[in-house]
Design an enzyme around this catalytic site. Structure first.
Site, PDB file in Angstrom:
ATOM      1  NE  ARG A   1     -39.893  68.382 -27.694  1.00 20.05           N
ATOM      2  CZ  ARG A   1     -40.950  68.745 -28.159  1.00 20.05           C
ATOM      3  NH1 ARG A   1     -42.107  68.257 -28.387  1.00 20.05           N
ATOM      4  NH2 ARG A   1     -41.049  70.170 -28.084  1.00 20.05           N
TER       5      ARG A   1
ATOM      6  CE1 TYR B   1     -34.285  47.611 -12.418  1.00 16.63           C
ATOM      7  CE2 TYR B   1     -35.640  49.519 -13.078  1.00 16.63           C
ATOM      8  CZ  TYR B   1     -34.510  48.777 -12.802  1.00 16.63           C
ATOM      9  OH  TYR B   1     -33.334  49.551 -13.099  1.00 16.63           O
TER      10      TYR B   1
ATOM     11  CG  ASP C   1     -39.582  45.697 -17.597  1.00 15.67           C
ATOM     12  OD1 ASP C   1     -39.252  45.225 -18.308  1.00 15.67           O
ATOM     13  OD2 ASP C   1     -39.205  46.408 -16.764  1.00 15.67           O
TER      14      ASP C   1
ATOM     15  CE  LYS D   1     -30.753  46.906 -17.211  1.00 10.67           C
ATOM     16  NZ  LYS D   1     -31.931  46.641 -16.560  1.00 10.67           N
TER      17      LYS D   1
HETATM   18  C1  PLP Z   1     -32.792  47.683 -15.790  1.00  6.12           C
HETATM   19  C2  PLP Z   1     -34.315  47.485 -16.140  1.00  6.12           C
HETATM   20  C3  PLP Z   1     -35.018  48.533 -16.151  1.00  6.12           C
HETATM   21  C4  PLP Z   1     -34.577  49.952 -16.240  1.00  6.12           C
HETATM   22  O1  PLP Z   1     -33.906  50.181 -17.327  1.00  6.12           O
HETATM   23  P1  PLP Z   1     -33.047  51.526 -17.328  1.00  6.12           P
HETATM   24  O2  PLP Z   1     -32.475  51.740 -18.827  1.00  6.12           O
HETATM   25  O3  PLP Z   1     -31.602  51.222 -16.201  1.00  6.12           O
HETATM   26  O4  PLP Z   1     -33.744  52.790 -16.667  1.00  6.12           O
HETATM   27  C5  PLP Z   1     -36.509  48.367 -16.274  1.00  6.12           C
HETATM   28  N1  PLP Z   1     -36.853  46.940 -16.160  1.00  6.12           N
HETATM   29  C6  PLP Z   1     -36.062  45.986 -16.044  1.00  6.12           C
HETATM   30  C7  PLP Z   1     -36.607  44.587 -15.780  1.00  6.12           C
HETATM   31  C8  PLP Z   1     -34.604  46.323 -15.754  1.00  6.12           C
HETATM   32  O5  PLP Z   1     -33.867  45.015 -15.515  1.00  6.12           O
END
Ligand code: PLP
Length: 399
Positions: A62, A117, A189, A214
């Site tokens: 972990r 988000y 973010d 992403k």
């Molecule tokens: C998709 C996304 C997230 C969340 O990511 P996941 O891997 O789907 O949990 C967070 N912030 C932004 C800006 C996103 O586009």
């Protein structure tokens, strides 16, 4: 066995080079370019003395493996010199929730950008609220005036640039300066641009989060999150990761590292195609507005140009007023744009959206139906032909 990675380069390497050379320990990998996918819980200690002293590079699955070490080394290079550590999480949302739990306590006040988000808001308005943290939302364009919203118990500010779906461009350095004057942490973010095009930690941000699902993954085949922090915030992040038991699966760790290797070429292509398509949409008679900070006409363009070194392939358009059935006919007519959530993979996507239910400090009134596009790696001629055919169906359905 010598390889280029064991030799010290004589000059500072460009980020694109770092993506290729970082996180590679040729000797440990027995000469192979890539690390093995280490599946493991128990790590054995050779002697009782080693066990008592917790001696050894790895202690328990972990807490890290040779595979996570390779990825973390590469991510630290990408995030830049102000990065003191990177934590791995099983999704982008897990990276966000872990970060907020790491820095906040009962009785704290949190400021969140209104264009965040949506699941970030959901976390703040439910679990954080239940744990006694108060969240308020602010106009993405507030800049240094964010200071007028600070309370004595404000602990952190969450930003995202550009805004989720609506693409407003906040002035992160101005917000960060105001926050740091009061000892308030700044969390960004940074999923849209990735650290390749936006070095958050060099712009005053303390914690830079990525939904690596992403562009880092880049192939729509993993869920993954990363939390990069400067020296101020890293102790809090690493403590929370340990206490919450946050870790990522070995296959996803490997795929995230594999994605990083080609991030520079993929992102450059997404950027170019995204800008080309944004301009194409702007010239269409059906389109009212294009929301893309890389366009000279965009209200956020000056800040984007100042703070970012590139754009990704995600942007939105607002259509001139049209009935829902015409918009649906347009979407159904497209053959190269899949309809689905997430983005950052090799494929083009489209999703209709309406932010009005999840904006509280600002009003979402775009003037027509809104669509978010992700421009993938397909030929632009094919994409344009598909959209043009879709618009014919749209115009016929509009009546
Ligand atoms: C998709 C996304 C997230 C969340 O990511 P996941 O891997 O789907 O949990 C967070 N912030 C932004 C800006 C996103 O586009």
């Amino acid at each position: 066995m010598k390889s280029p990675q064991d030799k010290k380069p004589s000059r500072t390497l460009a980020p694109a080079t770092g993506l290729v050379t970082s996180g590679r320990d040729t000797l440990a990998q027995k000469g192979f370019i890539n690390p093995p996918i280490v599946r493991g819980s128990t790590v054995l200690y050779p002697t009782a003395e080693d066990l008592h002293a917790h001696r050894g590079e790895f202690q328990y699955g972990r807490h890290g493996t040779p595979t996570t070490k390779a990825l973390i080394d590469a991510l630290m290079t990408l995030e830049g010199a102000n990065c003191a550590g990177v934590g791995l999480a099983p999704s982008g949302v897990a990276a966000i929730s872990t970060t907020l739990l790491a820095v906040l306590k009962s009785g704290d006040h949190l400021l969140v950008i209104d264009s965040a988000y949506r699941p970030t808001r959901n976390f703040c308005d439910s679990l954080l609220k239940r744990y006694g943290v108060e969240t308020s939302y602010f106009d993405p364009l507030i800049g240094a005036d964010v200071a007028t919203l600070f309370k004595p118990n404000t602990r952190a500010v969450v930003v995202e640039a550009p805004g989720s779906q609506s693409f407003e461009m906040p002035d992160i350095p101005a917000i960060a300066k105001a926050a740091h004057d009061k000892g308030i942490l700044v969390i960004d973010d940074n999923t849209w641009a990735t650290p390749l095009y936006h070095r958050s930690l060099d712009q005053g941000v303390d914690i830079s989060i990525q939904a690596a699902t992403k562009y880092i993954g880049g192939h729509s085949d993993i869920m993954f999150g990363t939390i990069a922090a400067n020296a101020t915030a890293w102790p809090l992040i690493t403590e929370a990761i340990r206490l919450l038991g946050v870790c990522a699966g070995p296959d996803d760790v490997f795929l995230a590292l594999r994605g990083l290797r080609t991030l520079a070429v993929r992102l450059a292509h997404h950027q170019q195609s995204g800008l080309d398509m944004a301009r194409w949409f702007a010239a269409r008679p059906e389109v009212l507005r294009v929301l893309h900070p890389g366009l000279e006409s965009d209200p956020g363009h000056a800040i984007w140009k100042r703070d970012f070194t590139g754009a990704s392939g995600l942007f939105s358009i607002v259509l001139k007023p049209a009935p829902q059935k015409a918009v649906d006919a347009f979407l159904d007519a497209l053959t190269l744009f899949g309809m689905g959530y997430s983005w950052g993979g090799f494929e083009s996507l489209v999703i209709p959206f309406d932010c009005s239910g999840y904006r509280t400090a600002t009003t979402w009134a775009p003037g027509g139906p809104a669509l978010r596009f992700h421009i993938g790696l397909e030929s632009l001629d094919d994409l344009k032909a598909d959209l043009a055919a879709g618009f014919e169906v749209f115009n016929a359905a509009k009546g």
